[in-house]
Write a protein that holds these residues in place. Structure first.
Motif, short mmCIF file in Angstrom:
data_model
loop_
_atom_site.label_atom_id
_atom_site.label_comp_id
_atom_site.label_asym_id
_atom_site.label_seq_id
_atom_site.Cartn_x
_atom_site.Cartn_y
_atom_site.Cartn_z
N GLY A 137 0.82 -1.20 0.00
CA GLY A 137 0.00 0.00 0.00
C GLY A 137 0.85 1.26 0.00
N GLY A 138 0.50 2.20 -0.86
CA GLY A 138 1.24 3.46 -0.93
C GLY A 138 2.38 3.46 -1.92
N GLU A 139 2.73 2.29 -2.46
CA GLU A 139 3.82 2.21 -3.43
C GLU A 139 3.26 2.18 -4.85
OE1 GLU A 139 7.04 2.42 -2.42
OE2 GLU A 139 6.17 2.61 -0.41
N ARG A 140 4.04 2.74 -5.79
CA ARG A 140 3.65 2.75 -7.19
C ARG A 140 4.50 1.77 -7.98
NH1 ARG A 140 4.42 9.06 -8.19
NH2 ARG A 140 6.35 8.44 -7.12
N VAL A 141 3.96 1.32 -9.11
CA VAL A 141 4.71 0.40 -9.97
C VAL A 141 6.05 1.04 -10.33
CG1 VAL A 141 4.74 -0.76 -12.21
CG2 VAL A 141 2.62 -0.66 -10.87
N GLY A 142 7.12 0.27 -10.14
CA GLY A 142 8.46 0.77 -10.42
C GLY A 142 9.19 1.29 -9.20
N ASP A 143 8.49 1.50 -8.09
CA ASP A 143 9.15 1.98 -6.87
C ASP A 143 10.06 0.88 -6.29
OD1 ASP A 143 7.87 4.39 -7.01
OD2 ASP A 143 6.44 3.97 -5.39
N GLU A 144 11.27 1.28 -5.89
CA GLU A 144 12.17 0.37 -5.19
C GLU A 144 11.65 0.19 -3.76
OE1 GLU A 144 15.12 -1.09 -6.09
OE2 GLU A 144 15.36 -0.27 -8.12
N VAL A 145 11.77 -1.03 -3.24
CA VAL A 145 11.31 -1.33 -1.89
C VAL A 145 12.46 -1.95 -1.10
CG1 VAL A 145 9.65 -2.59 -0.47
CG2 VAL A 145 8.96 -1.71 -2.71
N THR A 146 12.79 -1.35 0.05
CA THR A 146 13.79 -1.90 0.95
C THR A 146 13.09 -2.54 2.14
OG1 THR A 146 13.95 0.13 2.25
CG2 THR A 146 15.37 -0.04 0.29
N ASP A 147 13.84 -3.29 2.93
CA ASP A 147 13.23 -3.90 4.11
C ASP A 147 12.78 -2.84 5.10
OD1 ASP A 147 12.44 -6.19 5.70
OD2 ASP A 147 14.09 -5.62 7.04
N PRO A 173 8.04 -16.78 20.22
CA PRO A 173 8.73 -16.01 19.19
C PRO A 173 9.39 -16.92 18.15
CG PRO A 173 9.99 -16.00 21.23
CD PRO A 173 8.68 -16.64 21.55
N ILE A 174 9.27 -16.56 16.88
CA ILE A 174 9.85 -17.34 15.79
C ILE A 174 10.38 -16.37 14.73
CG2 ILE A 174 8.32 -19.33 16.10
CD1 ILE A 174 6.75 -18.24 13.62
N ARG A 175 11.02 -16.97 13.72
CA ARG A 175 11.38 -16.25 12.50
C ARG A 175 10.49 -16.75 11.37
NH1 ARG A 175 14.69 -11.76 13.25
NH2 ARG A 175 16.24 -12.24 14.86
N THR A 176 10.08 -15.84 10.50
CA THR A 176 9.26 -16.21 9.35
C THR A 176 9.60 -15.28 8.20
OG1 THR A 176 6.99 -16.84 8.72
CG2 THR A 176 7.27 -14.69 9.77
N PRO A 177 9.43 -15.70 6.94
CA PRO A 177 9.82 -14.86 5.82
C PRO A 177 8.95 -13.60 5.65
CG PRO A 177 9.74 -17.15 5.14
CD PRO A 177 9.09 -17.07 6.50
N ARG A 178 9.61 -12.47 5.49
CA ARG A 178 8.96 -11.29 4.92
C ARG A 178 9.50 -11.21 3.50
NH1 ARG A 178 9.20 -7.52 8.77
NH2 ARG A 178 11.40 -7.04 8.42
N ALA A 179 8.66 -11.55 2.53
CA ALA A 179 9.08 -11.68 1.14
C ALA A 179 8.38 -10.63 0.29
CB ALA A 179 8.76 -13.09 0.62
N PHE A 180 9.14 -9.94 -0.53
CA PHE A 180 8.54 -8.86 -1.33
C PHE A 180 9.38 -8.60 -2.58
CE2 PHE A 180 11.26 -7.14 1.98
CZ PHE A 180 12.08 -6.22 1.32
N ALA A 181 8.70 -8.08 -3.61
CA ALA A 181 9.39 -7.69 -4.84
C ALA A 181 10.25 -6.46 -4.55
CB ALA A 181 8.38 -7.37 -5.93
N ALA A 182 11.52 -6.54 -4.94
CA ALA A 182 12.43 -5.42 -4.69
C ALA A 182 12.05 -4.19 -5.48
CB ALA A 182 13.87 -5.84 -5.02
N VAL A 183 11.34 -4.40 -6.59
CA VAL A 183 10.77 -3.30 -7.38
C VAL A 183 9.28 -3.56 -7.50
CG1 VAL A 183 10.73 -2.13 -9.61
CG2 VAL A 183 12.90 -2.96 -8.69
N THR A 184 8.45 -2.60 -7.11
CA THR A 184 7.00 -2.78 -7.11
C THR A 184 6.50 -3.16 -8.50
OG1 THR A 184 6.78 -1.18 -5.33
CG2 THR A 184 4.79 -1.68 -6.59
#
Length: 208
Positions: free
Chosen positions: A124-134, A173-184
């Motif tokens: 939400g709030g990101e546009r196509v082509g926007d770079e996304v960091t963690d 408490p555990i670890r789980t993947p936060r997975a996302f496209a690096a470019v929207t």
């Protein structure tokens, strides 16, 4: 928590199988799912195909699967799993299957949060082509796990996977993947809740 309830037998089997694999800290490539239905597309020379490559940061050894579940259709298509080797996984699939595609990420180190992690193609709030960091992803509360797809014969997507903090159903408490496209990417509805940028499903992700 992340997806609408569905009761179709095939998708229920998919969700149950994948969730069980996570709960036992699945070994890469161990998950199975309901067999795809429909004509043997791979054998038809007239079907346009796309070579889809995903380059992963942070997920060597993960089991990656592609699913196409579209609103209004009972049939759910799923690819064979691919284990990420040297940061890469790839498939050759019918181009029509890229429309409304979702991607599950099963990591050997996942502690089992009670859902199957999926790749967020757009926050939400990101546009196509926007770079996304963690740093950006972890602030997000809405995400789409549905890729709009492509008409190209070859596409490469960059996917970031982070060992995010979460809890399992008992509250440990555990670890789980936060997975996302690096470019929207171009995306499809629905935009659903994401917990600190973590997208997931307890069923097949229905797109459209």
């Amino acid at each position: 928590m992340f997806s609408r309830a569905r009761t179709a037998a095939l998708t229920t089997t998919l969700a149950t199988t994948l969730a069980a694999a996570i709960a036992t800290s699945l070994a890469a490539g161990s998950a199975t799912a309901g067999a795809p239905t429909g004509p043997p597309e791979a054998a038809r020379a007239d079907v346009p195909r796309t070579h889809l490559t995903m380059r992963f940061t942070g997920c060597n050894g993960c089991d990656i699967r592609l699913t196409q579940a579209l609103d209004g259709r009972e049939q759910v298509w799923q690819s064979k799993g691919r284990t990420v080797r040297h940061g890469t996984a790839s498939w050759s699939i019918p181009t029509s299957r890229t429309h409304g595609l979702s991607v599950t990420v099963l990591a050997p180190w996942d502690g089992g949060a009670g859902y199957v992690p999926t790749v967020a193609f757009r926050y939400g709030g990101e546009r196509v082509g926007d770079e996304v960091t963690d740093a950006v992803a972890r602030t997000k509360k809405r995400a789409s796990a549905c890729w709009a797809g492509t008409a190209k014969d070859a596409v490469t997507l960059r996917i970031t996977v982070v060992r995010a903090r979460s809890t399992n159903p008992p509250g440990d408490p555990i670890r789980t993947p936060r997975a996302f496209a690096a470019v929207t990417q171009r995306w499809e509805k629905p935009m659903e809740r994401a917990w600190h940028g973590i997208s997931g499903t307890q069923d097949a992700t229905y797109c459209g």
